[in-house]
Scaffold this active site. Structure first.
Site, PDB file in Angstrom:
ATOM      1  N   SER A 140       0.517  -0.937   0.223  1.00 16.78           N
ATOM      2  CA  SER A 140      -0.121  -0.425  -0.028  1.00 16.78           C
ATOM      3  C   SER A 140       1.059   1.399   0.143  1.00 16.78           C
ATOM      4  O   SER A 140       2.201   1.179   0.649  1.00 16.78           O
ATOM      5  CB  SER A 140      -0.921   0.107   1.055  1.00 16.78           C
ATOM      6  N   TYR A 166       0.802   0.389  10.555  1.00 18.91           N
ATOM      7  CA  TYR A 166      -0.149  -0.177   9.468  1.00 18.91           C
ATOM      8  C   TYR A 166       1.140  -0.277   8.105  1.00 18.91           C
ATOM      9  O   TYR A 166       1.389  -0.350   7.662  1.00 18.91           O
ATOM     10  CB  TYR A 166      -1.137   0.644   9.119  1.00 18.91           C
TER      11      TYR A 166
END
Length: 312
Positions: A140, A166
């Site tokens: 991502s 994350y």
């Protein structure tokens, strides 16, 4: 992205392939003729979601909890024991910005699930991968938020930040592909990492509405907000991962980070950043650094007890 490709006789595994981007990837691959195994932590939900696919007869689902090394080992052994070759392995499943939770032997959940679970899975599937197989690690743009926090990977000694956690996990997804490709390319196995784009999927389930409103993803009524105009559909978001798994244009390549069905540029670290430290596009230099990739591989081998490629 798969127009004109005949994937008949090819086998793919798509983790999380029953929801969001993973479901769209499963749909695209089966439409092109591939058979897809979808391992799921909630197999009953997977069965329900996959039943409506046009080629549901080309899909099989199984049980897998990426946060449980015994579950990972059991699933991988079932695949290896079947004697089938895995042509495409798409590490798609993920959690994002969740509260601090522990999985496995005490791992921070995002790093444990998004990286270490997939690391153990791919390494245990090594006997089923062969010349021409591709491993696709869905990362991502969130990898911009943090490199690997070597001094405290699992937030045991410092305050937990869900976005930093994350970001670290997504950086690990890229570094995994870099080192896997370096170790496996002599066997004809290539690995890729990618950013699918901004998409509203169940991945956002841990974010409170007020945070998504503040980010511009939603308005106060729960409708798409101003930032949502740049979001992709789930089909558009799945395009890069299915392209990575199948495109002839990537023949002879590997260890690279992709976005929008192209090889991404390396980020100019002097570029302006957003509120969480991310740039608009591109891959951070630390995420493709071969020394960092080798270090993470060694760390992950020690953490999981599995290494299917270094001694190959």
């Amino acid at each position: 992205m798969l127009a004109g490709l005949d994937l008949s006789g090819r086998l793919a595994i798509v983790t999380g392939g029953y929801s969001g981007l993973g479901l769209e990837a499963t749909r695209a691959l089966t439409d092109a003729g591939a058979r897809v195994i979808v391992p799921a932590r909630r197999p009953e939900v997977a069965a329900e979601n996959l039943a409506d696919l046009a080629h549901a007869d080309r899909v099989e689902h199984d049980t897998l909890d990426l946060g449980d090394l015994d579950s990972v080992a059991a699933f991988a052994q079932r695949v290896v024991d079947s004697g089938r070759r895995v042509d495409m392995m798409i590490d798609n499943a993920a959690v994002m910005a969740c509260p601090l939770e522990r999985v496995g032997p005490g791992w921070e959940r995002q790093f444990g699930t998004n990286h270490l679970g997939h690391f153990a899975l791919v390494n245990r599937l090594a006997p089923a991968l062969a010349d021409g197989s591709r491993v696709v690690s869905v990362s991502s743009r969130g990898h911009h938020f943090s490199p690997i926090r070597w001094d405290d990977v699992h937030f045991e000694h410092s305050g937990y930040d869900k976005w930093q956690a994350y970001g670290q996990a997504k950086t690990a997804n890229v570094l995994f592909a870099v080192q896997l490709d370096a170790l496996a390319r002599d066997r004809g196995i290539r690995a890729f990492a990618l950013h699918p784009g901004g998409i509203m999927t169940p991945l956002q389930r841990h974010l409170p509405r007020e945070e998504m409103v503040a980010l511009g993803w939603l308005d106060e009524q729960g409708n798409p907000g101003p930032a949502a105009s740049s979001f992709k559909t789930t089909g558009q978001g799945a395009a890069t991962e299915t392209w990575a798994a199948t495109s002839p244009r990537l023949a002879g390549m590997g260890g690279v980070y992709l976005e929008d069905c192209e090889v991404a540029e390396v980020v100019d670290e002097s570029a302006a950043v957003d509120g969480r430290g991310g740039r608009r596009n591109g891959v951070m230099p630390y995420a493709i650094d071969p020394e960092q990739a080798a270090r993470l591989w060694a760390y992950s081998v020690e953490a999981t007890g599995v290494d299917g490629f270094s001694a190959a």
